[in-house]
Enzyme design. Structure first.
Site, PDB file in Angstrom:
ATOM      1  N   ASP A 176      57.378  56.146  30.855  1.00 10.72           N
ATOM      2  CA  ASP A 176      57.457  55.671  32.244  1.00 10.72           C
ATOM      3  C   ASP A 176      58.763  56.107  32.892  1.00 10.72           C
ATOM      4  OD1 ASP A 176      55.520  52.762  32.592  1.00 10.72           O
ATOM      5  OD2 ASP A 176      55.650  53.871  30.720  1.00 10.72           O
ATOM      6  N   ASN A 212      58.764  52.785  21.975  1.00 12.76           N
ATOM      7  CA  ASN A 212      57.841  52.556  23.088  1.00 12.76           C
ATOM      8  C   ASN A 212      58.576  51.866  24.249  1.00 12.76           C
ATOM      9  OD1 ASN A 212      54.447  51.262  23.131  1.00 12.76           O
ATOM     10  ND2 ASN A 212      55.866  51.376  24.813  1.00 12.76           N
ATOM     11  N   ARG A 221      56.796  52.239  16.911  1.00 15.33           N
ATOM     12  CA  ARG A 221      56.132  53.396  17.521  1.00 15.33           C
ATOM     13  C   ARG A 221      56.988  53.942  18.656  1.00 15.33           C
ATOM     14  NH1 ARG A 221      52.826  49.005  19.329  1.00 15.33           N
ATOM     15  NH2 ARG A 221      52.975  48.599  21.587  1.00 15.33           N
ATOM     16  N   ARG A 292      49.156  43.717  17.589  1.00 16.00           N
ATOM     17  CA  ARG A 292      50.355  43.867  18.409  1.00 16.00           C
ATOM     18  C   ARG A 292      50.848  42.497  18.858  1.00 16.00           C
ATOM     19  NH1 ARG A 292      48.137  46.940  23.194  1.00 16.00           N
ATOM     20  NH2 ARG A 292      46.241  45.894  22.468  1.00 16.00           N
ATOM     21  N   GLU A 294      52.361  41.704  21.520  1.00 19.19           N
ATOM     22  CA  GLU A 294      52.154  41.506  22.950  1.00 19.19           C
ATOM     23  C   GLU A 294      50.685  41.425  23.345  1.00 19.19           C
ATOM     24  OE1 GLU A 294      52.136  46.010  22.417  1.00 19.19           O
ATOM     25  OE2 GLU A 294      53.006  44.238  21.434  1.00 19.19           O
ATOM     26  N   ASP A 326      46.658  53.444  27.192  1.00 19.36           N
ATOM     27  CA  ASP A 326      46.070  52.286  26.539  1.00 19.36           C
ATOM     28  C   ASP A 326      45.282  51.452  27.548  1.00 19.36           C
ATOM     29  OD1 ASP A 326      48.694  52.034  27.547  1.00 19.36           O
ATOM     30  OD2 ASP A 326      49.079  50.233  26.381  1.00 19.36           O
ATOM     31  N   GLU A 509      50.587  49.737  40.003  1.00 20.01           N
ATOM     32  CA  GLU A 509      50.579  50.537  38.779  1.00 20.01           C
ATOM     33  C   GLU A 509      49.555  51.659  38.811  1.00 20.01           C
ATOM     34  OE1 GLU A 509      50.232  49.501  34.004  1.00 20.01           O
ATOM     35  OE2 GLU A 509      49.143  48.290  35.470  1.00 20.01           O
ATOM     36  N   GLU A 525      43.632  45.439  29.655  1.00 15.10           N
ATOM     37  CA  GLU A 525      43.852  44.152  29.004  1.00 15.10           C
ATOM     38  C   GLU A 525      44.599  43.141  29.858  1.00 15.10           C
ATOM     39  OE1 GLU A 525      44.468  45.155  24.383  1.00 15.10           O
ATOM     40  OE2 GLU A 525      46.088  45.855  25.661  1.00 15.10           O
TER      41      GLU A 525
END
Length: 549
Positions: A176, A212, A221, A292, A294, A326, A509, A525
């Site tokens: 990002d 990440n 990751r 995960r 989160e 994702d 977004e 999600e």
């Protein structure tokens, strides 16, 4: 350390039943060596001894209790909570009181944790502001300072200020940030560019890679490796010289290529796959195979419906998060069914294009420093990767790049990720021309280019358009002389964002762009997020190039 575990007290009432009906895919049983092709990766070295535990590892059954009961609507909320006291004391207190008849989990959490701050109202502009003014005024709102960090929180301290995307995302994100930086440079915020350059270099030095995001639960990751593109931007804008980052680029490359030398044919280890002809290509990966933090409950539910061992599903979900896409039909065996995710079995075109850029950058900077042997080595690596991509990921019949399923030895879906080779200069002119025709006919809309042509309910699919894909398509096609297509995408995207801004006075977004009036993008999600870092960055850069829409 990442793999450190504590033994939780048994708790029958918190057990989540997972019915396993394992499916057998004949295509995955073809070679014995494939069964043992992926040894467990070694623990990542170089992590600091303190504050590297994820919330799931730190709070154990308390964490599961909070997440499994959906105490907060967003699964990311509790992992982002900061403790008001030593976490071990909190866990001990929880174990003492959790079985009391009048135990109130919400009250316990509120008494022992600081909840994340919500700033959504600040992302709405004064209606009189132009789009450009709105973006320039957002940078301070999206800036976070090092002194904001609270001990024992999942937030990883960084040495300098940084930009967050906005909404639920209150930390900096790797890929990002590159697209956000484009806008910072256009806004004249060299001060923030320097801070972010230092932060990413610091993370490579301290963690051996760029996570990440700067959360403990992201350490296992990375994300699409765009640090080489950042370095190029720093050099172009006079923020930092590229030479100072050569060692950092080499360290990042070592992270992505770890284990490559010992792989036999048709084997994979972490991010690397040895293809049948001996060439090396890469995939997305996460060193953990647990839900995960989160998205804990969502992952548990997805694994329940997969018919596969849960740890395999968790790994693929995590690898999908590492991809930045994702989630998307790119990673699904059955479109529209997230439980069919197989991220680690795909060789992604965008990842390998970004790594080609990394190899080329190391070669170029080595040449500037007079390191001829290193230059020659990495020029060869880049050349080998391009040849392997052309062999496995270029669809000559249809004139486009596609991901490759290395388990099934077949090409996968076409998507907007296919434009990344153009953005990094990996394609030849014939490939660029043919790809332009495919993008025009399958992805281009009056609002920009869609992520894919498949409508699955996932957010990185039709009908959504995303800012980074627009930027790479615009610049990629213009790089190969197709100014008409590049300009069309740019004008379409600016029109989309401006239309929404004029109605709602904010940037978001992702956008629904498949037809009709542009509107809020959906799927995925979590609810649509305002802010929004990379949308701001790309649009601000485009305003500098094309003017206000």
């Amino acid at each position: 350390m990442l793999n450190q575990k504590l033994n939780p007290t048994p708790s029958e009432d918190l057990t989540i039943d997972v019915d396993l009906f394992y499916e057998t895919d004949p295509c995955e049983l073809k070679l014995d060596e494939m069964i043992e092709a992926e040894p467990e990766p070694e623990m990542i070295e170089g992590l600091p001894a303190s504050d590297a535990l994820t919330p799931a590892d730190r709070y154990l059954e308390l964490f599961e209790h909070v997440q499994s009961t959906k105490l907060f609507p967003d699964s990311k909320t509790f992992p982002d909570c900061a403790p008001k006291m030593d976490p071990l004391d909190i866990l001990i207190r929880y174990r003492k009181v959790r079985r009391h008849r009048d135990f109130d989990l919400r009250r316990f959490v509120e008494n022992h944790f600081w909840l994340p701050e919500t700033l959504s109202s600040e992302y709405v502009s004064n209606p009189e502001n132009s789009l450009k003014e709105h973006i320039d005024q957002l940078w301070p709102i999206l800036t976070r300072e090092p002194q904001d960090h609270i001990p024992w929180s999942s937030l990883l301290a960084l040495p300098q200020s940084y930009i967050v995307p906005g909404g639920r995302f209150s930390e900096t994100y790797y890929w990002d940030s590159y697209f956000t930086m484009l806008g910072l440079a256009e806004s004249g915020r060299e001060d923030l560019l320097k801070c972010m350059a230092d932060n990413f270099a610091w993370m490579i030095e301290n963690y051996g890679h760029i996570p990440n995001g700067n959360r403990t639960y992201y350490l296992s990751r990375s994300q699409p490796p765009v640090f080489a593109l950042m370095v190029e931007l720093f050099e172009e804008d006079g923020v930092r010289g590229a030479r100072r980052y050569l060692d950092h680029l080499k360290m990042e490359y070592a992270f992505w290529m770890d284990g490559a030398e010992s792989l036999a044919l048709n084997q994979a280890y972490r991010h690397v796959v040895r293809m049948p002809d001996g060439s090396l290509l890469n995939r997305y990966w996460d060193d953990r195979d647990t839900p995960r933090d989160e998205s804990w409950l969502e992952d548990v539910e997805t694994a329940k419906h997969s018919g596969r061992p849960p740890n395999e599903v968790y790994r693929d979900l995590r690898a999908g998060a590492a991809s930045g896409w994702d989630y998307s039909s790119r990673w699904l065996r059955d479109a529209g069914r997230l439980a069919s995710i197989r991220t680690t079995q795909f060789i992604p075109i965008d990842l390998n294009a970004f790594l080609y850029k990394l190899e080329s950058a190391i070669a170029n900077i080595s040449a500037l420093k007079g390191e001829r042997d290193t230059e020659a080595l990495f020029r060869q690596k880049a050349s080998d990767r391009r040849a392997a991509v052309n062999h496995y990921l270029w669809d000559d019949e249809n004139g486009c790049y596609r991901d490759y399923d290395w388990r099934r030895e077949e090409m996968a879906l076409f998507s907007a990720a296919s434009i990344v080779p153009l953005y990094v200069g990996m394609a030849n002119h014939e490939q660029a021309d043919r790809l332009a025709n495919v993008v025009r006919s399958r992805l281009l809309t009056p609002g920009g280019i869609m992520a894919t042509e498949y409508e699955t309910g996932e957010q990185w699919d039709k009908p959504n358009g995303w800012a980074p894909l627009q930027w790479m398509a615009i610049q990629g096609f213009k790089r190969y002389g197709d100014d008409m297509l590049g300009d069309e995408i740019a004008h379409n995207w600016l029109k989309t964002v401006n239309h929404f801004y004029q109605e709602h006075h904010k940037l978001i977004e992702k956008y629904h762009i498949s037809g009709g009036t542009p509107r809020e993008g959906g799927g995925g999600e979590y609810p649509l997020q305002d802010g929004f870092g990379w949308t701001n960055g790309v649009v601000r850069r485009l305003i500098g190039l094309y003017g206000e829409p």
